[in-house]
Design a protein around this motif. Sequence first.
Motif, PDB file in Angstrom:
ATOM      1  N   ALA A  62       0.836  -1.204   0.000  1.00 48.77           N
ATOM      2  CA  ALA A  62       0.000   0.000   0.000  1.00 48.77           C
ATOM      3  C   ALA A  62       0.868   1.251   0.000  1.00 48.77           C
ATOM      4  CB  ALA A  62      -0.926  -0.012   1.223  1.00 48.77           C
ATOM      5  N   HIS A  63       1.957   1.231   0.773  1.00 44.05           N
ATOM      6  CA  HIS A  63       2.893   2.363   0.751  1.00 44.05           C
ATOM      7  C   HIS A  63       3.472   2.557  -0.654  1.00 44.05           C
ATOM      8  CE1 HIS A  63       2.627   3.107   4.958  1.00 44.05           C
ATOM      9  NE2 HIS A  63       3.367   2.072   5.362  1.00 44.05           N
ATOM     10  N   TYR A  64       3.854   1.446  -1.283  1.00 46.82           N
ATOM     11  CA  TYR A  64       4.452   1.502  -2.632  1.00 46.82           C
ATOM     12  C   TYR A  64       3.470   2.141  -3.611  1.00 46.82           C
ATOM     13  CZ  TYR A  64       7.515  -0.219  -6.421  1.00 46.82           C
ATOM     14  OH  TYR A  64       8.380  -0.314  -7.480  1.00 46.82           O
ATOM     15  N   ARG A  65       2.220   1.638  -3.623  1.00 49.43           N
ATOM     16  CA  ARG A  65       1.226   2.179  -4.549  1.00 49.43           C
ATOM     17  C   ARG A  65       0.935   3.649  -4.270  1.00 49.43           C
ATOM     18  NH1 ARG A  65      -1.118  -3.129  -4.240  1.00 49.43           N
ATOM     19  NH2 ARG A  65      -2.191  -2.500  -2.337  1.00 49.43           N
ATOM     20  N   GLY A  66       1.030   4.033  -2.992  1.00 52.89           N
ATOM     21  CA  GLY A  66       0.753   5.418  -2.617  1.00 52.89           C
ATOM     22  C   GLY A  66       1.929   6.354  -2.775  1.00 52.89           C
ATOM     23  N   GLY A  67       3.079   5.836  -3.193  1.00 52.71           N
ATOM     24  CA  GLY A  67       4.231   6.693  -3.418  1.00 52.71           C
ATOM     25  C   GLY A  67       5.137   6.871  -2.225  1.00 52.71           C
ATOM     26  N   ASP A  68       4.865   6.182  -1.113  1.00 54.07           N
ATOM     27  CA  ASP A  68       5.736   6.263   0.065  1.00 54.07           C
ATOM     28  C   ASP A  68       6.806   5.176  -0.054  1.00 54.07           C
ATOM     29  OD1 ASP A  68       6.923   6.532   2.501  1.00 54.07           O
ATOM     30  OD2 ASP A  68       5.101   6.235   3.702  1.00 54.07           O
ATOM     31  N   PHE A  69       7.773   5.398  -0.920  1.00 57.63           N
ATOM     32  CA  PHE A  69       8.731   4.360  -1.285  1.00 57.63           C
ATOM     33  C   PHE A  69       9.719   4.036  -0.157  1.00 57.63           C
ATOM     34  CE2 PHE A  69       7.536   6.446  -5.329  1.00 57.63           C
ATOM     35  CZ  PHE A  69       6.852   5.381  -5.888  1.00 57.63           C
ATOM     36  N   ALA A  70      10.056   5.026   0.640  1.00 59.94           N
ATOM     37  CA  ALA A  70      11.017   4.785   1.722  1.00 59.94           C
ATOM     38  C   ALA A  70      10.443   3.805   2.747  1.00 59.94           C
ATOM     39  CB  ALA A  70      11.382   6.104   2.400  1.00 59.94           C
ATOM     40  N   ASN A  71       9.203   4.031   3.175  1.00 59.85           N
ATOM     41  CA  ASN A  71       8.586   3.122   4.143  1.00 59.85           C
ATOM     42  C   ASN A  71       8.344   1.746   3.535  1.00 59.85           C
ATOM     43  OD1 ASN A  71       8.393   4.449   6.630  1.00 59.85           O
ATOM     44  ND2 ASN A  71       6.610   5.635   5.963  1.00 59.85           N
ATOM     45  N   ALA A  72       7.971   1.723   2.268  1.00 58.42           N
ATOM     46  CA  ALA A  72       7.751   0.436   1.601  1.00 58.42           C
ATOM     47  C   ALA A  72       9.041  -0.377   1.571  1.00 58.42           C
ATOM     48  CB  ALA A  72       7.232   0.655   0.180  1.00 58.42           C
ATOM     49  N   ALA A  73      10.140   0.260   1.146  1.00 53.58           N
ATOM     50  CA  ALA A  73      11.417  -0.451   1.062  1.00 53.58           C
ATOM     51  C   ALA A  73      11.871  -0.932   2.434  1.00 53.58           C
ATOM     52  CB  ALA A  73      12.473   0.465   0.446  1.00 53.58           C
ATOM     53  N   SER A  74      11.665  -0.112   3.462  1.00 49.42           N
ATOM     54  CA  SER A  74      12.072  -0.493   4.818  1.00 49.42           C
ATOM     55  C   SER A  74      11.314  -1.719   5.299  1.00 49.42           C
ATOM     56  CB  SER A  74      11.831   0.681   5.764  1.00 49.42           C
ATOM     57  OG  SER A  74      12.155   0.316   7.093  1.00 49.42           O
ATOM     58  N   LEU A  75      10.001  -1.743   5.068  1.00 45.69           N
ATOM     59  CA  LEU A  75       9.202  -2.901   5.492  1.00 45.69           C
ATOM     60  C   LEU A  75       9.577  -4.155   4.714  1.00 45.69           C
ATOM     61  CD1 LEU A  75       5.535  -1.658   6.110  1.00 45.69           C
ATOM     62  CD2 LEU A  75       6.984  -2.930   7.680  1.00 45.69           C
ATOM     63  N   TYR A  76       9.774  -4.019   3.405  1.00 46.04           N
ATOM     64  CA  TYR A  76      10.179  -5.182   2.606  1.00 46.04           C
ATOM     65  C   TYR A  76      11.482  -5.771   3.143  1.00 46.04           C
ATOM     66  CZ  TYR A  76       6.825  -3.796  -1.073  1.00 46.04           C
ATOM     67  OH  TYR A  76       5.696  -3.489  -1.785  1.00 46.04           O
ATOM     68  N   ALA A  77      12.433  -4.921   3.473  1.00 44.41           N
ATOM     69  CA  ALA A  77      13.732  -5.394   3.955  1.00 44.41           C
ATOM     70  C   ALA A  77      13.594  -6.132   5.270  1.00 44.41           C
ATOM     71  CB  ALA A  77      14.691  -4.210   4.102  1.00 44.41           C
ATOM     72  N   VAL A  78      12.756  -5.620   6.168  1.00 48.64           N
ATOM     73  CA  VAL A  78      12.563  -6.247   7.488  1.00 48.64           C
ATOM     74  C   VAL A  78      11.981  -7.647   7.331  1.00 48.64           C
ATOM     75  CG1 VAL A  78      11.191  -6.156   9.609  1.00 48.64           C
ATOM     76  CG2 VAL A  78      12.364  -4.103   8.790  1.00 48.64           C
ATOM     77  N   VAL A  79      10.946  -7.766   6.514  1.00 49.48           N
ATOM     78  CA  VAL A  79      10.288  -9.071   6.348  1.00 49.48           C
ATOM     79  C   VAL A  79      11.203 -10.043   5.609  1.00 49.48           C
ATOM     80  CG1 VAL A  79       8.278 -10.278   5.427  1.00 49.48           C
ATOM     81  CG2 VAL A  79       8.026  -7.979   6.362  1.00 49.48           C
ATOM     82  N   ALA A  80      11.906  -9.569   4.584  1.00 46.69           N
ATOM     83  CA  ALA A  80      12.800 -10.443   3.815  1.00 46.69           C
ATOM     84  C   ALA A  80      13.915 -10.997   4.687  1.00 46.69           C
ATOM     85  CB  ALA A  80      13.392  -9.686   2.628  1.00 46.69           C
ATOM     86  N   ALA A  81      14.410 -10.195   5.603  1.00 47.43           N
ATOM     87  CA  ALA A  81      15.489 -10.651   6.482  1.00 47.43           C
ATOM     88  C   ALA A  81      15.003 -11.683   7.501  1.00 47.43           C
ATOM     89  CB  ALA A  81      16.101  -9.459   7.213  1.00 47.43           C
ATOM     90  N   ARG A  82      13.712 -11.697   7.748  1.00 51.01           N
ATOM     91  CA  ARG A  82      13.170 -12.553   8.803  1.00 51.01           C
ATOM     92  C   ARG A  82      12.631 -13.882   8.274  1.00 51.01           C
ATOM     93  NH1 ARG A  82       9.480  -8.953  11.471  1.00 51.01           N
ATOM     94  NH2 ARG A  82       8.030  -9.429   9.785  1.00 51.01           N
ATOM     95  N   THR A  83      12.065 -13.866   7.072  1.00 47.12           N
ATOM     96  CA  THR A  83      11.385 -15.063   6.586  1.00 47.12           C
ATOM     97  C   THR A  83      12.365 -16.164   6.195  1.00 47.12           C
ATOM     98  OG1 THR A  83       9.748 -15.893   4.998  1.00 47.12           O
ATOM     99  CG2 THR A  83      11.302 -14.254   4.197  1.00 47.12           C
ATOM    100  N   THR A  84      11.896 -17.400   6.274  1.00 49.51           N
ATOM    101  CA  THR A  84      12.690 -18.550   5.832  1.00 49.51           C
ATOM    102  C   THR A  84      12.240 -19.043   4.453  1.00 49.51           C
ATOM    103  OG1 THR A  84      11.173 -20.081   6.936  1.00 49.51           O
ATOM    104  CG2 THR A  84      13.076 -19.310   8.204  1.00 49.51           C
ATOM    105  N   ASP A  85      11.234 -18.403   3.893  1.00 52.75           N
ATOM    106  CA  ASP A  85      10.715 -18.782   2.577  1.00 52.75           C
ATOM    107  C   ASP A  85      11.532 -18.054   1.515  1.00 52.75           C
ATOM    108  OD1 ASP A  85       9.292 -18.983   0.162  1.00 52.75           O
ATOM    109  OD2 ASP A  85       7.373 -19.162   1.208  1.00 52.75           O
ATOM    110  N   GLU A  86      12.421 -18.766   0.846  1.00 50.53           N
ATOM    111  CA  GLU A  86      13.335 -18.159  -0.112  1.00 50.53           C
ATOM    112  C   GLU A  86      12.591 -17.473  -1.253  1.00 50.53           C
ATOM    113  OE1 GLU A  86      17.377 -17.640  -1.866  1.00 50.53           O
ATOM    114  OE2 GLU A  86      16.541 -17.903   0.149  1.00 50.53           O
ATOM    115  N   ASP A  87      11.546 -18.095  -1.770  1.00 45.03           N
ATOM    116  CA  ASP A  87      10.829 -17.513  -2.907  1.00 45.03           C
ATOM    117  C   ASP A  87      10.099 -16.238  -2.491  1.00 45.03           C
ATOM    118  OD1 ASP A  87      11.708 -19.592  -4.505  1.00 45.03           O
ATOM    119  OD2 ASP A  87       9.971 -20.838  -4.049  1.00 45.03           O
TER     120      ASP A  87
END
Length: 567
Positions: A412-437
């Motif tokens: 939702a942040h990405y679609r709304g143009g809030d790219f900094a918050n979107a990128a930060s959240l993506y990084a947090v979840v990617a670092a935590r998940t064990t699902d490679e895909d």
Amino acid sequence: DTVIDAGLPLWTYRAGSLATIIALLLGSPLFVYDDRKQFRFLASIKSPRPWLAVFVLGISITITLLGAKLGHWQTPQTIAQGLGGELHGARCDISFPEGTRKSNAARLLRDCEAQLAYVESRLELSPDGRVHAYFFRDAKEKRHFMGAADTLIAKPWRREVYVQLSTYPHPILGHELAHVVLGRIGRGPFSVAGGLRGLLPNPGLIEGGAVSTSPDDDEIDPETWSRAMLELGLLPPLSSIFSLSFLGHSSSMSYTVAGAFMTYVRETFGVAVMREWYAGAELPSLTNEPFATTEEKFRAALKAQPVDEKLLAYAKARFERPSVFGRKCPHVVDALLKRAGECEGRNEVTSARNAYDEALQYDPMSATIRFQRNAMELSAGNDAAQAKLLQLLDENVSRAVKDRVEEAVADAHYRGGDFANAASLYAVVAARTTDEDFARTLEVKQRGALDPSARNAVRDLLLSPEGGPPDRDVGLSALGDWAGRTNDPLARYLLARNLVQRGEFAAARPDLEEVFVNESRDSRIGRETERLLATIACAVGDIELAKKLRVEVRSRRTTLKLARCGL
């Protein structure tokens, strides 16, 4: 299948069964076995009862004779004729939908031959006999021809497997072929493991044997998942896995533990012991120790492995799920969720919302359904849904659901143009998940959010600018424009990946080879590039490319992919 279409074939089959039962109930009292050991007809010819029995029996016979037209049964010949395409190899006969490209059909045949050889090598069995693999366009066509829609199956006693078309190499074909190969040492009319000479199947042996001997492309293997279950106190006693109690656990738990233990037996005592156990011998007589002792050693071997703390939260969510018998109205709920997903895919928000709401009436505490409904609402532009999604983060729900919540908020942040918050959240979840895909998709979105030249293309490809499901054609057009303007390695990777998914292996190769050189091997995109190049090597039989990959990579998924196709 938990979603069952009670259409004309089922109802007419039930009508035929009912007619047969009524005919027997009406007709059997009309005969008696007398003292002279002869059957006598008791009723008068004028009585309506025998005529009614004959009439109902006629209905049963008529429905039986019309069985093929009504969709009650098929034969190998009618299925092959219905599909229309056929090829024959050294060991595999394959049937596939008419209209399949010749190159794709040839790859299906090579895939069957290679995965069959792989399974036989794991079981140390010499090649023997032929296998017939049926490939269907989709679940609907598969259900029409052989009954099961979403469940992929094998018939070991007929040496047949039934699967839907998928990516190359086929992710499930090896598992089903393992059932057929194991059928060579199985027992009884169905060529499976079990008591009473196979008449009482042992699902733990049947599925565990297939899991243990077939290719496993998952980043995390059954042994690692079992180690996590042990740490969490979720690992079930093996007596409940290698019996009909197998069905009382969730399928993910039962398959995983059965496969891990049979791998342990094969690696500890030898493949011959595993084969003899499958064939009907008692395991204690083969290992010269009580089953409880073997189980204790198995648990000790698991405990000796290191455990990733990050994995435990995901294992808890994955293996605490109840079996289908422990769920409330699973057939109804799954049918509603399937309908909701189909409506959502067509951007029919109102219909999807109604289906989700109806599913919640049956299972109001389901965090997954609540997430799916509110994520759809947020994607459709309903900002109030974000607060409902964020409430899930404060509840006792699985880490996997919380990851999806944070991804939906980031989208939702990405679609709304809030790219900094979107990128930060993506990084947090990617670092935590064990699902490679899943993590790799998050990495692509993160990089798209951080790169102004990539933002529109990644959004169109994965998110859709207006919410709802993305339009694949629009996304690929934007992706091509981005790649043409910037020659960005991420754009070239995404284009090549889409080409591989479409079977255009030669066209994808140049871009992937350049990304392979320039992309960090520590990134998930770098690891996926390795795997895609291994797919190309297998698809076109490029031995030199396979040798290069074997020297330069250490990814389990990449080396396994090369092994399963014989390169």
